[in-house]
Design a protein around this motif. Structure first.
Motif, mmCIF file in Angstrom:
data_model
loop_
_atom_site.group_PDB
_atom_site.id
_atom_site.type_symbol
_atom_site.label_atom_id
_atom_site.label_comp_id
_atom_site.label_asym_id
_atom_site.label_seq_id
_atom_site.Cartn_x
_atom_site.Cartn_y
_atom_site.Cartn_z
ATOM 1 N N ILE A 293 6.006 8.304 -11.631
ATOM 2 C CA ILE A 293 6.477 7.471 -12.741
ATOM 3 C C ILE A 293 7.938 7.094 -12.535
ATOM 4 C CG2 ILE A 293 6.922 7.457 -15.228
ATOM 5 C CD1 ILE A 293 4.440 9.320 -15.502
ATOM 6 N N ALA A 294 8.741 8.030 -12.045
ATOM 7 C CA ALA A 294 10.155 7.745 -11.787
ATOM 8 C C ALA A 294 10.323 6.705 -10.687
ATOM 9 C CB ALA A 294 10.881 9.040 -11.410
ATOM 10 N N LYS A 296 8.392 4.254 -10.029
ATOM 11 C CA LYS A 296 7.912 2.941 -10.453
ATOM 12 C C LYS A 296 9.067 1.961 -10.640
ATOM 13 C CE LYS A 296 4.505 0.265 -11.988
ATOM 14 N NZ LYS A 296 3.392 -0.183 -11.124
ATOM 15 N N LYS A 297 10.247 2.493 -10.948
ATOM 16 C CA LYS A 297 11.401 1.627 -11.215
ATOM 17 C C LYS A 297 12.177 1.275 -9.948
ATOM 18 C CE LYS A 297 11.906 3.905 -15.715
ATOM 19 N NZ LYS A 297 12.782 4.759 -16.588
ATOM 20 N N THR A 298 11.800 1.830 -8.819
ATOM 21 C CA THR A 298 12.534 1.582 -7.572
ATOM 22 C C THR A 298 11.820 0.528 -6.732
ATOM 23 O OG1 THR A 298 11.336 3.251 -6.293
ATOM 24 C CG2 THR A 298 13.234 4.007 -7.578
ATOM 25 N N LEU A 299 12.501 0.056 -5.696
ATOM 26 C CA LEU A 299 11.943 -0.969 -4.812
ATOM 27 C C LEU A 299 11.259 -0.316 -3.605
ATOM 28 C CD1 LEU A 299 14.845 -3.581 -4.936
ATOM 29 C CD2 LEU A 299 12.619 -3.717 -6.080
ATOM 30 N N ARG A 349 17.482 1.063 -0.535
ATOM 31 C CA ARG A 349 16.229 1.428 -1.190
ATOM 32 C C ARG A 349 15.926 2.911 -1.029
ATOM 33 N NH1 ARG A 349 12.771 -4.155 0.111
ATOM 34 N NH2 ARG A 349 14.121 -5.456 -1.212
ATOM 35 N N GLN A 352 17.863 4.572 -3.699
ATOM 36 C CA GLN A 352 17.203 4.461 -4.999
ATOM 37 C C GLN A 352 16.156 5.559 -5.180
ATOM 38 O OE1 GLN A 352 15.532 0.594 -5.848
ATOM 39 N NE2 GLN A 352 17.257 -0.476 -4.910
ATOM 40 N N ALA A 356 16.139 8.448 -8.012
ATOM 41 C CA ALA A 356 15.030 8.538 -8.966
ATOM 42 C C ALA A 356 14.436 9.942 -9.008
ATOM 43 C CB ALA A 356 13.956 7.517 -8.607
ATOM 44 N N GLU A 409 1.680 5.540 -17.397
ATOM 45 C CA GLU A 409 2.379 6.463 -18.289
ATOM 46 C C GLU A 409 1.526 7.670 -18.675
ATOM 47 O OE1 GLU A 409 0.549 3.122 -20.715
ATOM 48 O OE2 GLU A 409 1.736 3.318 -18.866
ATOM 49 N N LEU A 437 1.506 4.500 -7.581
ATOM 50 C CA LEU A 437 2.346 3.602 -8.372
ATOM 51 C C LEU A 437 1.540 2.775 -9.356
ATOM 52 C CD1 LEU A 437 5.071 2.045 -6.032
ATOM 53 C CD2 LEU A 437 5.361 3.717 -7.847
#
Length: 963
Positions: A293-294, A296-299, A349, A352, A356, A409, A437
C-alpha cells in the motif's frame, strides 16, 4: 455440457468448406482434433472440425456455413488461456501463420498487429523506438495478440492504465454475420453505420440507460478501478457514448463471444531502458501488504508479492538464492521493480521506495540490483511459481490458478480471509503470489478430480471464494485471466442481477443465435466449471509434470507442420489413458489406440527434430525430444545390430557418405538439378520414403586429407588446442556453387594457424563420433559406446583436459558436454572464436549485410549473445531473422523428412533478402538454410577468417618497418 450438433452437420460443413479451403486445412482426424483442441486450462472438449483459416474471406465463409447449420464456433490463437476460453466440442477456427502481419505507425507511437503475432514479437519490433505494448502477461513469449486483446490480459507492469482496453487505438473486427468494421478507416465506419445502424443505436441506448442508473454506473466505475476481466467490459458503456467506440471497447475482453478481432492497433508505451530490482523479505503477510500500500504512491514499475509457500516451491531449483531456504515461516516477499530513462531517474525512484518503506521491518536490508543476471534471476523466481507447483504435483492431478483482485486498501485483510478459506477446505498446498500494486493475487494449488469427493470439495471452495471476493470485498473474481468456463457460473454473483442482465443483452445484440464461443463468459449452467474436466494420467516420467501451458510451442520447428511438444504430450497421455483400460477396453477403444499410434508415427515422431529447444522455454525444463527418442528406442529395438555394425565401422560409413555425394555430383552434372530432383523423388517414393531426398543445396564431399597434413611447421612456442572435426564436416564439404570453396576443416585449421595455435588431432579421427546420430534414432547403447570411445581419445589428446577441445559443429559439442568427462574443456566454433580467436586476431569488419542463424544447440548452451557479438565484430550489418528458431534439419531430417526443414524455415528467404551470405555453426543446418534462404550459408569461421589478420604477423611487420 455439449454444444455440438449432429455428426452429419459437420460432414456437410467440411464438404461445403472444401470448395474454397484446401482439405489439409480442414482437420477432423482423432489425433489432431484432440491435440489442436487442447489449451492450457483444466478442461477438455474435442472439436468435431478444425479449420485453419488464412484470410478474412475464409473466416467469413466459415462463419456463414456454421450459421447455416447452427454450429457453434470458437476462435483459437496460441491456446495459453487458463480458464477454458479456447476449447470446444464443435468448430474450432485456428489461426495459421498467415495472421502474423504487423505495421509500425507514427515512429513507434502505435503498432498495428494481426492476432497471430506473439506478444514478445510485438515488443521486439518496437525495440528500435524504445517503446512496447502495454499488456505484459507472464506468457508474453508464447501468447498471441488475439488472445491478449480478447482476454484483456495485463501482467506484471501493466496495471489498469496500460491494458488493451486503455491503450486501444483502433480495431478491425468481423461479427457473427460476417460484417467487417475497421475503426481506423472512415469509409468502413460510415458503411457500418449504414448497414448496422440498429446495433450501434442499441449500444448507445444501453449507454444512456446505464448512465441514467447511478447505482449501476458507480458500481461499474468501482469494479474497473480494479483489475477486472469478469464478464463483458461494461465500462465501455460509461466511458463512451458513441456506438462505434462502445463496440470497439466491448471487443476487448470478450473472449471471442462477440466477434473476431482481425487486427488491433495499440498506442504503445515507453520502454524505459534502465532497470533495477530488489527482493524484499518481510516477517509476515500483514507487513508485506502494508508495504504494498505504501509503494502505491511511488513510481515503481512492478511490485510482485510472494508468500512463504510460493518461495518454498522454487527454492530448490538450480540457480535460486540460498537465502530462500533459510527464511522463517510466515515470511512474505515483494519483488520491487523500478525503471527509468537514465541513471538519475532510476536513483530517484529507488529513493522513493526506500522512503516509502521506512519504518517497516524487513528481514534483510533492502538493496536494488542492476546486475542483469541477478535482475533476471529475481524475475525467474516470480515467473516460475505457477509451473513450480505443476512440477511437484501428484501425477494425475491438475493445477488450478485462481486470479482475484481486492481493493488495495483492503488487501491485507482480504489475503488473510482468503488464506483461511483455502485452509478450511483442505488446500494446505496453495501458494499465493500476484501483482500486489493492483490488489491482484493468484492462488495456485494442485487439484485432483478422480477421487471421490474431490469435485465436491473444489465446488465448495469456489462457492466460498466467489462469495468472499466478489460480494463481501467487492473485488474481482477474474482480474486478468479472463472469465472463461471456470468463472462463468459466478458472473452474476459478482456483478448482480442488473449488470448481468445487461451483459446478456449485449450478447444478444452481437450473437443472437449464441453460436460464438457459447458457455464462455455467460452461462446458465451452474455446474459448468465442474464439467468436461481434463484427464492427466501418468504417461511417462519424462513428461508427467507437464501442465500443458504451451510455452514450448513458439520455438518448435514442427509447430506449423504437425505437432508441438505440448501436443505430443497430449496424445501420449491419451494413449496412456486408453491403454490403462486394459481388459475393460472395448473394440472402439482398441481401434482408437491403434489409429492414434499409427498417426503418431508421423505426426509425433518422424517430424520431431528432438532439438531440445522446448526445454529452454518450458517452466519445468521438459525436453520432449527425450520422450520421442525413448519411443524410437522402443520401436527400433530390432535394429540395434545394424547400429552396432555402423558404429564399429564408422570410418567406412563416412567414406560411404562421401562416395554418395560424389555420385550425386556426377548425377547432377549429367541430369541437372531438376533432373536429379525428379530421379531422387522417384527413388525415394519407391523405397517407401527410406531413401534420402537429394537437395539442390547438397554440398561437395569433404576431403579428410587435410587432417593428415603437417601444420605449424615453424619452431615457435604456441598454445595447444585439440581439434575434433565432427562426422558432418568429415562428410560434407563446401557448397558446390559457393565462393567459399574450403571445407570447414580447412577453415578451422587455417584460422587456428593464423591465431598461433598448435593443433592436436585425436587418434583415429575418421572413426570418432559423439554418438548423437545414434541417440537421435533411439539407439542409446551404440550412442553411449561412441561417446566412451570419443571420451578416451579426447582425454588422451588433451592430456586429461590440459588443452581445450574445439569441435567444429555446435550440436555435437552440446552432446559431448552432456556425456563426456567433466575435465574436458569442450568448445564449439562460436565460443572458441569469441573467447580465443578474437583476442589474437586483428579484425576489419566488412561493410555488407550478413545473416546469422543461431542453432538450437547454441541457444541451449547459452551462446546467443556471444554469437551475435562475434558476428557484429565481423560485419557492420547483421540480420537475425525473427521467428526462425531451430531450422528443422536435425542431422538428417532435412534428407529424410524435408518438409520439416521447409516448414521451419518458411519465410526465411524474405527476411534475408539483401544479405550476401549467412553464417552458422552446424554444417547440416547450413545445407537446409542455403536451400530455403536463397543465399549461401557457411560456417561462422569462414567469416572470421575473411575479416582477420594475425596480430603476431602484423606486429612483426610493424617492427620490421620501424627498423
Amino acid at each position: 455440457m455439449s454444444v455440438s450438433g449432429h455428426p452429419r452437420a459437420y460432414h456437410e460443413l467440411k464438404t461445403a468448406l472444401a470448395a474454397s479451403i484446401p482439405s489439409e486445412r480442414l482437420i477432423d482426424d482423432p489425433l489432431r482434433t484432440l491435440a489442436y483442441g487442447t489449451d492450457a486450462s483444466f478442461y477438455r472438449l474435442i472439436p468435431q472440425l478444425i479449420v485453419r483459416v488464412e484470410s478474412e474471406a475464409e473466416l467469413i465463409l466459415t462463419l456463414a456455413e456454421c450459421h447455416t447449420r447452427g454450429l457453434p464456433v470458437t476462435f483459437r490463437a496460441a491456446g495459453t488461456s487458463l480458464s477454458g476460453q479456447a476449447v470446444t466440442d464443435s468448430v474450432l477456427i485456428l489461426l495459421s501463420r498467415a495472421w502474423r502481419g504487423h505495421e509500425i505507425l507514427d515512429d513507434g507511437a502505435a503498432i498495428k498487429l494481426q492476432p497471430g503475432v506473439i506478444g514478445a514479437r510485438a515488443n521486439q519490433l518496437l525495440v528500435p523506438f524504445k517503446r512496447k505494448i502495454g499488456p505484459d502477461p507472464a506468457s508474453i513469449n508464447s501468447c498471441m495478440i488475439g488472445g491478449i486483446a480478447a482476454n484483456n490480459a495485463s501482467g506484471m507492469c501493466c496495471g489498469t492504465a496500460q491494458n488493451s482496453y486503455r491503450t486501444l487505438r483502433d480495431i478491425r473486427v468481423i461479427l457473427a454475420d460476417g460484417a467487417v468494421l475497421d475503426t481506423a478507416d472512415s469509409s468502413s465506419r460510415e458503411a457500418f453505420r449504414r448497414s448496422h445502424g440498429e446495433l450501434l443505436e442499441a449500444l448507445e441506448r444501453l449507454s444512456r440507460e446505464t448512465l441514467a442508473n447511478p447505482v449501476l454506473a458507480d458500481k461499474i466505475r468501482h469494479k474497473y478501478r480494479l483489475k477486472n476481466t469478469t464478464g463483458y467490459a461494461l465500462n465501455s458503456l460509461v466511458d463512451f457514448t458513441d456506438g462505434i467506440e462502445i463496440l470497439k471497447h466491448l471487443m476487448i475482453g470478450s473472449e471471442g463471444t462477440l466477434g473476431f478481432i482481425s487486427s488491433i492497433t495499440y498506442d504503445t508505451v515507453p520502454d524505459e531502458p534502465v532497470k533495477a530490482a530488489a527482493l524484499a523479505f518481510f516477517p509476515d503477510m500483514a507487513t508485506t501488504c502494508r508495504a504494498t500500500i505504501a509503494l502505491k504512491k511511488t513510481l515503481v514499475s512492478a511490485v510482485e508479492l510472494m508468500d512463504r509457500a510460493a518461495l518454498c516451491s522454487v527454492q530448490d531449483k538450480p540457480g535460486m538464492p540460498e537465502v530462500l531456504k533459510t527464511l522463517p515461516e510466515g515470511t512474505a516477499a515483494l519483488l520491487i521493480d523500478v525503471r527509468g530513462d537514465d541513471e538519475a531517474e532510476l536513483e530517484s525512484r529507488e529513493a522513493q521506495v526506500h522512503a516509502a518503506l521506512e519504518g517497516l521491518k524487513t528481514l534483510e536490508p533492502l538493496t536494488f540490483t542492476r546486475d542483469q543476471p541477478t535482475y533476471e534471476l529475481y524475475w525467474k523466481i516470480r515467473k516460475g511459481l505457477f509451473p513450480a507447483v505443476g512440477a511437484i504435483r501428484e501425477t494425475g492431478t491438475t493445477v488450478v490458478i485462481e486470479d482475484v483482485a481486492f481493493p488495495i486498501e483492503r488487501l491485507d485483510e482480504g489475503v488473510l480471509a482468503l488464506t483461511e478459506v483455502f485452509h478450511k477446505h483442505g488446500y494446505q498446498d496453495a501458494i499465493l503470489f500476484g501483482h500486489a500494486l493492483e490488489g491482484n493475487l493468484h492462488f495456485v494449488f494442485p487439484q485432483g478430480f478422480e477421487k471421490p469427493g474431490e469435485i465436491e470439495r473444489y465446488q465448495a471452495l469456489m462457492n466460498e471464494v466467489a462469495q468472499l471476493v466478489g460480494v463481501e470485498y467487492g473485488g474481482s473474481l477474474k482480474a486478468e485471466h479472463g472469465t472463461g468456463r471456470n468463472m462463468a457460473p459466478y458472473v452474476e454473483l459478482e456483478w448482480g442481477a442488473d449488470a448481468y442482465a445487461l451483459m446478456w443483452r449485449i450478447k444478444a445484440l452481437f450473437d443472437p443465435e449464441n453460436l460464438l464461443n457459447p458457455e464462455v463468459i455467460l452461462s446458465r449452467n451452474p455446474t459448468l466449471h465442474l464439467e468436461n474436466l481434463k484427464p492427466l494420467p501418468a504417461a511417462d516420467p519424462l513428461v508427467d509434470k507437464c501442465i500443458e501451458c504451451g510455452f514450448c510451442e513458439p520455438v518448435c520447428p514442427s509447430r506449423d507442420l504437425t505437432l508441438t511438444p505440448r501436443q505430443r504430450i497430449v496424445i501420449r497421455r491419451e494413449l496412456a489413458r486408453l491403454e490403462a483400460l486394459g481388459e475393460q477396453a472395448n473394440d472402439d477403444d482398441k481401434a482408437r489406440i491403434e489409429q492414434l499410434w499409427s498417426d503418431y508415427r508421423y505426426q509425433g515422431d518422424e517430424t520431431c527434430a528432438a532439438d531440445g529447444l522446448c526445454a529452454t522455454q518450458c517452466p519445468v525444463s521438459i525436453n520432449t525430444g527425450d520422450l520421442i527418442r525413448s519411443l524410437r528406442r522402443e520401436r527400433n529395438v530390432g535394429k540395434a545390430g545394424v547400429a552396432r555394425l555402423v558404429g564399429r565401422h564408422f570410418s567406412g560409413t563416412t567414406r560411404f557418405g562421401r562416395g554418395a555425394l560424389n555420385m550425386a555430383a556426377f548425377g547432377q552434372a549429367v541430369l541437372g538439378d531438376k533432373g536429379l530432383i525428379k530421379v531422387s523423388q522417384t527413388l525415394r517414393k519407391l523405397s517407401g520414403e527410406r531413401l534420402p531426398q537429394w537437395l539442390p543445396s547438397m554440398p561437395r564431399a569433404a576431403s579428410v586429407k587435410v587432417l593428415k597434413r603437417s601444420v605449424n611447421r615453424d619452431d615457435r612456442i604456441r598454445d595447444k588446442v585439440v581439434y575434433m572435426p565432427s562426422c558432418a564436416t568429415r562428410v560434407f564439404g563446401a557448397n558446390r556453387d559457393d565462393q567459399e570453396s574450403r571445407s570447414v576443416m580447412e577453415l578451422t585449421l587455417a584460422l587456428l594457424d593464423k591465431a598461433g595455435f598448435e593443433v592436436i588431432i585425436p587418434a583415429m579421427p575418421g572413426h570418432l563420433c559423439c554418438g548423437m546420430a545414434f541417440q537421435s534414432k533411439g539407439q542409446f547403447g551404440e550412442a553411449d559406446h561412441k561417446a566412451r570411445e570419443l571420451n578416451r581419445e579426447l582425454l588422451a589428446a588433451s592430456q586429461n583436459g590440459r588443452y581445450p577441445v574445439l569441435c567444429d559443429t555446435s550440436p555435437c559439442t552440446l552432446r559431448m558436454r552432456e556425456t563426456l568427462d567433466e575435465r574436458l574443456v569442450l568448445m564449439e566454433p562460436v565460443n572458441f572464436a569469441h573467447d580465443h580467436l578474437l583476442p589474437r586476431l586483428e579484425i576489419t569488419p566488412v561493410d555488407e549485410c550478413i545473416a546469422v542463424h543461431v542453432t538450437c544447440s547454441s541457444t541451449r548452451m547459452g551462446l546467443t549473445d556471444k554469437f551475435l557479438a562475434l558476428a557484429k565484430a565481423c560485419s557492420t550489418n547483421v540480420v537475425v531473422p525473427a521467428g526462425i528458431t531451430c531450422c528443422g534439419f536435425a542431422g538428417d531430417k532435412g534428407f529424410s523428412t524435408p518438409e520439416l526443414n521447409a516448414s521451419a524455415l518458411q519465410g526465411l528467404a524474405h527476411q534475408v533478402k539483401g544479405c550476401v551470405a549467412g553464417y552458422s555453426n552446424s554444417r547440416t543446418c547450413e545445407i537446409g538454410l542455403s536451400l530455403h534462404g536463397g543465399i549461401p550459408y557457411r560456417s561462422i569461421l569462414s567469416l572470421v577468417d575473411r575479416v582477420s589478420r594475425s596480430k603476431e604477423v602484423v606486429e612483426r611487420k610493424e617492427r620490421v618497418s620501424e627498423a
